[in-house]
Design a protein around this motif. Sequence first.
Motif, PDB file in Angstrom:
ATOM      1  N   ASP A   1       0.843  -1.193   0.000  1.00 14.42           N
ATOM      2  CA  ASP A   1       0.000   0.000   0.000  1.00 14.42           C
ATOM      3  C   ASP A   1       0.887   1.254   0.000  1.00 14.42           C
ATOM      4  OD1 ASP A   1      -3.160   0.642   0.908  1.00 14.42           O
ATOM      5  OD2 ASP A   1      -1.719   2.214   1.396  1.00 14.42           O
ATOM      6  N   ASN A   2       1.848   1.289   0.894  1.00 13.88           N
ATOM      7  CA  ASN A   2       2.702   2.457   1.040  1.00 13.88           C
ATOM      8  C   ASN A   2       3.541   2.719  -0.214  1.00 13.88           C
ATOM      9  OD1 ASN A   2       3.933   4.619   2.572  1.00 13.88           O
ATOM     10  ND2 ASN A   2       5.718   3.315   2.774  1.00 13.88           N
ATOM     11  N   ARG A   3       4.140   1.697  -0.748  1.00  7.86           N
ATOM     12  CA  ARG A   3       5.019   1.875  -1.907  1.00  7.86           C
ATOM     13  C   ARG A   3       4.224   2.160  -3.174  1.00  7.86           C
ATOM     14  NH1 ARG A   3       9.292  -2.802   0.014  1.00  7.86           N
ATOM     15  NH2 ARG A   3       9.533  -1.862   2.093  1.00  7.86           N
ATOM     16  N   GLY A   4       3.057   1.539  -3.296  1.00  6.43           N
ATOM     17  CA  GLY A   4       2.187   1.862  -4.428  1.00  6.43           C
ATOM     18  C   GLY A   4       1.734   3.310  -4.362  1.00  6.43           C
ATOM     19  N   ALA A   5       1.370   3.754  -3.158  1.00  9.98           N
ATOM     20  CA  ALA A   5       0.940   5.142  -2.972  1.00  9.98           C
ATOM     21  C   ALA A   5       2.087   6.101  -3.264  1.00  9.98           C
ATOM     22  CB  ALA A   5       0.440   5.340  -1.543  1.00  9.98           C
ATOM     23  N   GLY A   6       3.287   5.764  -2.819  1.00 14.42           N
ATOM     24  CA  GLY A   6       4.449   6.612  -3.070  1.00 14.42           C
ATOM     25  C   GLY A   6       4.733   6.749  -4.554  1.00 14.42           C
ATOM     26  N   SER A   7       4.632   5.636  -5.265  1.00 16.91           N
ATOM     27  CA  SER A   7       4.845   5.657  -6.710  1.00 16.91           C
ATOM     28  C   SER A   7       3.772   6.497  -7.397  1.00 16.91           C
ATOM     29  CB  SER A   7       4.827   4.227  -7.250  1.00 16.91           C
ATOM     30  OG  SER A   7       4.945   4.228  -8.642  1.00 16.91           O
ATOM     31  N   TRP A   8       2.527   6.322  -6.973  1.00 16.24           N
ATOM     32  CA  TRP A   8       1.415   7.071  -7.560  1.00 16.24           C
ATOM     33  C   TRP A   8       1.616   8.575  -7.364  1.00 16.24           C
ATOM     34  CZ3 TRP A   8      -2.328  10.520  -6.208  1.00 16.24           C
ATOM     35  CH2 TRP A   8      -3.387  10.693  -7.101  1.00 16.24           C
ATOM     36  N   ILE A   9       1.919   8.981  -6.133  1.00 15.93           N
ATOM     37  CA  ILE A   9       2.131  10.410  -5.833  1.00 15.93           C
ATOM     38  C   ILE A   9       3.303  10.947  -6.643  1.00 15.93           C
ATOM     39  CG2 ILE A   9       3.007  11.984  -4.049  1.00 15.93           C
ATOM     40  CD1 ILE A   9       0.351  11.647  -3.161  1.00 15.93           C
ATOM     41  N   SER A  10       4.385  10.172  -6.693  1.00 21.63           N
ATOM     42  CA  SER A  10       5.580  10.594  -7.424  1.00 21.63           C
ATOM     43  C   SER A  10       5.252  10.891  -8.889  1.00 21.63           C
ATOM     44  CB  SER A  10       6.650   9.512  -7.325  1.00 21.63           C
ATOM     45  OG  SER A  10       7.787   9.872  -8.049  1.00 21.63           O
ATOM     46  N   HIS A  11       4.448  10.038  -9.492  1.00 20.20           N
ATOM     47  CA  HIS A  11       4.051  10.257 -10.883  1.00 20.20           C
ATOM     48  C   HIS A  11       3.179  11.508 -11.031  1.00 20.20           C
ATOM     49  CE1 HIS A  11       5.554   6.205 -11.494  1.00 20.20           C
ATOM     50  NE2 HIS A  11       5.522   6.436 -12.781  1.00 20.20           N
ATOM     51  N   GLN A  12       2.366  11.792 -10.029  1.00 16.20           N
ATOM     52  CA  GLN A  12       1.478  12.959 -10.099  1.00 16.20           C
ATOM     53  C   GLN A  12       2.252  14.271 -10.044  1.00 16.20           C
ATOM     54  OE1 GLN A  12      -1.853  12.276 -10.733  1.00 16.20           O
ATOM     55  NE2 GLN A  12      -0.950  10.249 -10.753  1.00 16.20           N
ATOM     56  N   VAL A  13       3.337  14.298  -9.266  1.00 13.67           N
ATOM     57  CA  VAL A  13       4.076  15.552  -9.071  1.00 13.67           C
ATOM     58  C   VAL A  13       5.340  15.638  -9.926  1.00 13.67           C
ATOM     59  CG1 VAL A  13       3.172  15.780  -6.719  1.00 13.67           C
ATOM     60  CG2 VAL A  13       5.431  14.749  -7.079  1.00 13.67           C
ATOM     61  N   ASP A  14       5.583  14.625 -10.726  1.00 10.33           N
ATOM     62  CA  ASP A  14       6.812  14.532 -11.506  1.00 10.33           C
ATOM     63  C   ASP A  14       7.096  15.785 -12.334  1.00 10.33           C
ATOM     64  OD1 ASP A  14       9.096  13.004 -12.301  1.00 10.33           O
ATOM     65  OD2 ASP A  14       8.117  12.667 -14.239  1.00 10.33           O
ATOM     66  N   GLU A  15       6.080  16.361 -12.927  1.00  8.93           N
ATOM     67  CA  GLU A  15       6.257  17.522 -13.800  1.00  8.93           C
ATOM     68  C   GLU A  15       6.256  18.850 -13.041  1.00  8.93           C
ATOM     69  OE1 GLU A  15       6.799  17.239 -17.153  1.00  8.93           O
ATOM     70  OE2 GLU A  15       6.843  15.077 -16.792  1.00  8.93           O
ATOM     71  N   PHE A  16       5.924  18.828 -11.748  1.00  6.93           N
ATOM     72  CA  PHE A  16       5.853  20.067 -10.980  1.00  6.93           C
ATOM     73  C   PHE A  16       7.250  20.450 -10.489  1.00  6.93           C
ATOM     74  CE2 PHE A  16       1.419  18.579  -9.356  1.00  6.93           C
ATOM     75  CZ  PHE A  16       0.860  18.836 -10.595  1.00  6.93           C
ATOM     76  N   PRO A  17       7.635  21.711 -10.651  1.00  5.60           N
ATOM     77  CA  PRO A  17       8.945  22.126 -10.152  1.00  5.60           C
ATOM     78  C   PRO A  17       8.951  22.273  -8.623  1.00  5.60           C
ATOM     79  CG  PRO A  17       7.792  24.002 -11.096  1.00  5.60           C
ATOM     80  CD  PRO A  17       6.933  22.787 -11.350  1.00  5.60           C
ATOM     81  N   ASP A  18      10.143  22.215  -8.053  1.00  6.21           N
ATOM     82  CA  ASP A  18      10.280  22.488  -6.622  1.00  6.21           C
ATOM     83  C   ASP A  18       9.668  23.859  -6.334  1.00  6.21           C
ATOM     84  OD1 ASP A  18      11.565  20.100  -6.346  1.00  6.21           O
ATOM     85  OD2 ASP A  18      13.443  20.932  -5.592  1.00  6.21           O
ATOM     86  N   GLY A  19       9.036  23.956  -5.181  1.00  7.43           N
ATOM     87  CA  GLY A  19       8.365  25.188  -4.780  1.00  7.43           C
ATOM     88  C   GLY A  19       6.888  25.186  -5.101  1.00  7.43           C
ATOM     89  N   THR A  20       6.432  24.230  -5.933  1.00  6.16           N
ATOM     90  CA  THR A  20       5.009  24.128  -6.250  1.00  6.16           C
ATOM     91  C   THR A  20       4.254  23.704  -4.998  1.00  6.16           C
ATOM     92  OG1 THR A  20       5.499  23.493  -8.527  1.00  6.16           O
ATOM     93  CG2 THR A  20       3.280  23.010  -7.723  1.00  6.16           C
ATOM     94  N   LYS A  21       3.167  24.386  -4.705  1.00  7.77           N
ATOM     95  CA  LYS A  21       2.317  24.058  -3.560  1.00  7.77           C
ATOM     96  C   LYS A  21       1.166  23.193  -4.064  1.00  7.77           C
ATOM     97  CE  LYS A  21       3.393  28.162  -0.874  1.00  7.77           C
ATOM     98  NZ  LYS A  21       4.043  27.487   0.212  1.00  7.77           N
ATOM     99  N   VAL A  22       1.103  21.957  -3.540  1.00  2.61           N
ATOM    100  CA  VAL A  22       0.128  20.975  -4.007  1.00  2.61           C
ATOM    101  C   VAL A  22      -0.846  20.637  -2.879  1.00  2.61           C
ATOM    102  CG1 VAL A  22      -0.175  18.672  -4.994  1.00  2.61           C
ATOM    103  CG2 VAL A  22       1.876  19.997  -5.550  1.00  2.61           C
ATOM    104  N   LEU A  23      -2.124  20.855  -3.114  1.00  3.06           N
ATOM    105  CA  LEU A  23      -3.160  20.459  -2.165  1.00  3.06           C
ATOM    106  C   LEU A  23      -3.444  18.981  -2.379  1.00  3.06           C
ATOM    107  CD1 LEU A  23      -5.363  21.166  -0.031  1.00  3.06           C
ATOM    108  CD2 LEU A  23      -6.883  21.595  -1.976  1.00  3.06           C
ATOM    109  N   ILE A  24      -3.398  18.202  -1.304  1.00  2.62           N
ATOM    110  CA  ILE A  24      -3.669  16.779  -1.383  1.00  2.62           C
ATOM    111  C   ILE A  24      -5.037  16.499  -0.773  1.00  2.62           C
ATOM    112  CG2 ILE A  24      -2.878  14.472  -0.696  1.00  2.62           C
ATOM    113  CD1 ILE A  24      -0.027  15.721  -0.595  1.00  2.62           C
ATOM    114  N   GLU A  25      -5.947  16.053  -1.629  1.00  5.93           N
ATOM    115  CA  GLU A  25      -7.293  15.691  -1.188  1.00  5.93           C
ATOM    116  C   GLU A  25      -7.419  14.171  -1.258  1.00  5.93           C
ATOM    117  OE1 GLU A  25      -9.976  19.426  -2.704  1.00  5.93           O
ATOM    118  OE2 GLU A  25      -9.665  17.789  -4.113  1.00  5.93           O
ATOM    119  N   VAL A  26      -8.064  13.599  -0.271  1.00  4.66           N
ATOM    120  CA  VAL A  26      -8.282  12.146  -0.250  1.00  4.66           C
ATOM    121  C   VAL A  26      -9.727  11.897  -0.644  1.00  4.66           C
ATOM    122  CG1 VAL A  26      -8.303  10.073   1.173  1.00  4.66           C
ATOM    123  CG2 VAL A  26      -6.548  11.825   1.547  1.00  4.66           C
ATOM    124  N   LYS A  27      -9.918  11.083  -1.693  1.00  4.62           N
ATOM    125  CA  LYS A  27     -11.288  10.742  -2.140  1.00  4.62           C
ATOM    126  C   LYS A  27     -11.362   9.275  -2.440  1.00  4.62           C
ATOM    127  CE  LYS A  27     -12.749  15.125  -2.955  1.00  4.62           C
ATOM    128  NZ  LYS A  27     -13.716  15.997  -3.119  1.00  4.62           N
TER     129      LYS A  27
END
Length: 140
Positions: free
Chosen positions: A114-140
């Motif tokens: 669960d943890n590693r799958g979630a980490g991979s998923w999040i990593s792919h979501q933010v991959d294109e965002f530069p450092d300093g980007t503020k990302v709101l994380i919503e759980v649905k």
Amino acid sequence: MKKIVSGILILVLAVIVMIEGNPLEQNSSTNTSYDEVITFPADRYPETAAHIQHAIDKGKSAVCTIDRDGAEENRRESLKGIPTKSGYDRDEFPMAFCEEGGSGADIEYVKPSDNRGAGSWISHQVDEFPDGTKVLIEVK
């Protein structure tokens, strides 16, 4: 007359606090300044999703400011003194790559898949965002 006015003022203040929340409390999860939104899939990674929501409910920031260079130090600080547990990962929120992570992060034991799958998923979501980007994380 002073007692009546004092009573009315107390009642008005109580109503304001009930509606707006206590202005003296700082709750980092109320940060509304963000650049991007990620909707985390609770159905795919239920343990990690529950941990994220629990941490936010306890006052951890739902906004992650991406800071990849700080990830290693944040991970070291957040996991300091938290023993490993056989068959589980130590999940941290805010995550290590977030400026808000590090010392004081919320830690829960989560199944590795669960943890590693979630980490991979999040990593792919933010991959294109530069450092300093503020990302709101919503759980649905």
